[in-house]
Write an enzyme that holds these catalytic residues in place. Structure first.
Site, PDB file in Angstrom:
ATOM      1  N   LYS A 131       0.041   3.281   3.431  1.00  0.00           N
ATOM      2  CA  LYS A 131      -1.127   3.061   3.733  1.00  0.00           C
ATOM      3  C   LYS A 131      -1.823   5.051   3.124  1.00  0.00           C
ATOM      4  O   LYS A 131      -2.949   5.224   2.731  1.00  0.00           O
ATOM      5  CB  LYS A 131      -1.887   3.818   5.427  1.00  0.00           C
ATOM      6  CG  LYS A 131      -2.003   2.186   5.948  1.00  0.00           C
ATOM      7  CD  LYS A 131      -2.946   2.352   7.135  1.00  0.00           C
ATOM      8  CE  LYS A 131      -2.458   0.635   7.684  1.00  0.00           C
ATOM      9  NZ  LYS A 131      -3.295   0.639   8.868  1.00  0.00           N
ATOM     10  N   HIS A 173       0.563  -1.715   1.532  1.00  0.00           N
ATOM     11  CA  HIS A 173       0.874  -0.685   2.701  1.00  0.00           C
ATOM     12  C   HIS A 173       2.301  -1.230   3.163  1.00  0.00           C
ATOM     13  O   HIS A 173       3.220   0.087   3.125  1.00  0.00           O
ATOM     14  CB  HIS A 173       0.500  -0.158   3.392  1.00  0.00           C
ATOM     15  CG  HIS A 173      -0.066  -1.038   4.623  1.00  0.00           C
ATOM     16  ND1 HIS A 173      -0.927  -1.761   5.336  1.00  0.00           N
ATOM     17  CD2 HIS A 173       1.213  -0.698   5.791  1.00  0.00           C
ATOM     18  CE1 HIS A 173      -0.791  -2.290   6.375  1.00  0.00           C
ATOM     19  NE2 HIS A 173       0.377  -1.448   6.885  1.00  0.00           N
TER      20      HIS A 173
END
Length: 416
Positions: A265, A290
């Protein structure tokens, strides 16, 4: 787990590159330059190890893309991200000495006499500043011109840099072999002594876990809505793993995986993370990358293979409809199934930009539906249900501690 500190820090530093293609490789190039300067100056082995650790993580406090790019300006002040980097690292006994070096790597030498810090740490921070500025110069010019680099650096001694450090750089700059690794993807891989220097520090498993906690803060502290998430997931996953009968080594791996499961992220803009509503298709595509990015970072660290799998598979589903790889139940280990449920459980119980956290009863209803639909493992869910009170108490305690740390972390920090 059998990890080398050199590999662990080098691997995690690669995660800092996820912010933008414009910062890719900066930490490793600076660490390489600092290491070569330290060797040329014949620094003691312990100081060279500290310098490398500080260099490989020196911009760790740059939580936003804007702050990272600002640091790549040659005239950058950098006080805020340097202070944040110090605060991230100082609580870890393994990194607390390096933290002081990070704190002052943008402090000019002429101002160091005003500071109440260990003199030798300040001298090493000055050397790190030099290494950092050399990479910024070569990055900005897109070439390795030793004469031009020295022409920019030399006039800044002794105000910004120590004359002896600049002399050492001049020696290195005259050697073409010094510049060659900087054009490659991983210059620190060419260093022969630094892995041994770091191994001499005899790192414990607990210290590695603390280092992963610092990285969970880098991931989570970008937003008040995610400020405690990784710690909650880690504690929930460890609790479930205990109930499943996992051994101590597996529990340690589970905590690492929980702390680092959202490592990817760092590539997701804050505007998407903080969006007060559903993501559109383009935003969802960015967010859904992610786990794969985390896998790419963690799998390159020898000894973290299991951690990489557990961390990167937390959005897979037993029915094969998850992401990023669409794995099915037979391909998902117990550890991955635990991590998946821990992530969903924590996300449902905590506040998000678009809703308040749900109560336990409502959370269990949603988990039951997900298990019935083939998303979650029913056995792991049964463990959660049978131990719900303990699970939630431990999750809540971990997230409350992280929330206190979040408030303390930003207290008194210079405004961006």
């Amino acid at each position: 787990m059998n990890l080398r500190l050199f590999d662990f820090l080098s691997g995690l530093s690669g995660a800092l590159d996820l912010m933008s293609s414009e910062v890719v490789g900066h930490h490793k190039r600076v660490a390489y330059i600092a290491a070569r300067l330290g060797k040329t100056l014949a620094l003691p082995r312990q100081e060279r190890a500290l310098l490398f650790m500080a260099a490989i993580l020196h911009d760790v406090g740059g939580f936003t893309l804007q702050s990272r790019l600002a640091a790549l300006s040659f005239e950058a002040d950098g006080a805020r991200h340097a202070e944040l980097g110090y605060r991230l690292l100082r609580a870890n006994p393994l990194l607390k000495e390096a933290a002081v070096i990070v704190r002052h790597h943008h402090t000019p030498r002429s101002r160091q006499a005003e500071l109440d810090e260990p003199p030798r740490a300040l001298e090493l921070s000055c050397l790190l500043n030099l290494a950092d500025r050399v990479d910024v110069l070569t990055l900005r010019s897109h070439s390795f011109d030793p004469a031009w680099v020295m022409a920019q650096i030399a006039p800044r001694a002794p105000q910004q840099f120590a004359p002896a450090d600049v002399d050492a750089l001049a020696v290195l700059a005259a050697d073409p072999d010094f510049w060659a690794p900087l054009a490659g993807p991983d210059p620190v891989a060419t260093l022969e002594e630094e892995p041994l220097l770091l191994e001499e520090r005899h790192v414990s498993q607990a210290q590695l876990e603390q280092a992963s906690t610092a990285f969970s803060q880098i991931i989570d502290f970008r937003s008040r809505f995610t400020a405690t998430h990784s710690r909650g997931v880690a504690e929930t996953a460890v609790c479930l793993a205990e109930k499943a009968g996992m051994a101590d080594g597996q529990l340690a791996a589970m905590r690492l995986a929980g702390n680092l499961h959202d490592l990817g992220k760092l590539a997701v803009p804050s505007e998407i993370i903080d969006k007060p509503g559903p993501l559109d298709d383009q935003e969802r595509a960015v967010m859904d990358r992610h786990p794969e990015l985390a896998q790419g970072i963690l799998s390159r660290v020898d000894g973290l293979e299991t951690v990489a799998a557990w961390a990167s598979q937390h959005h897979e589903r037993l029915d094969g409809r998850g992401y990023p790889r669409g794995l099915v139940g037979t391909e998902l280990s117990l550890g991955s199934r635990i991590m998946s449920l821990a992530d969903v459980f924590t996300a449902l119980r905590e506040d998000r930009p678009y809703r308040r956290g749900l109560e336990n009863g409502e959370t269990l209803n949603i988990l039951d539906d997900m298990a019935a639909q083939g998303a979650l493992d029913g056995h792991v869910l049964a463990l959660a249900r049978a131990n719900l009170d303990e699970l939630d108490v431990r999750r809540c305690a971990a997230q409350n501690a992280a929330a206190r740390e979040f408030r303390e972390f930003y207290s008194g920090v210079p405004v961006a």
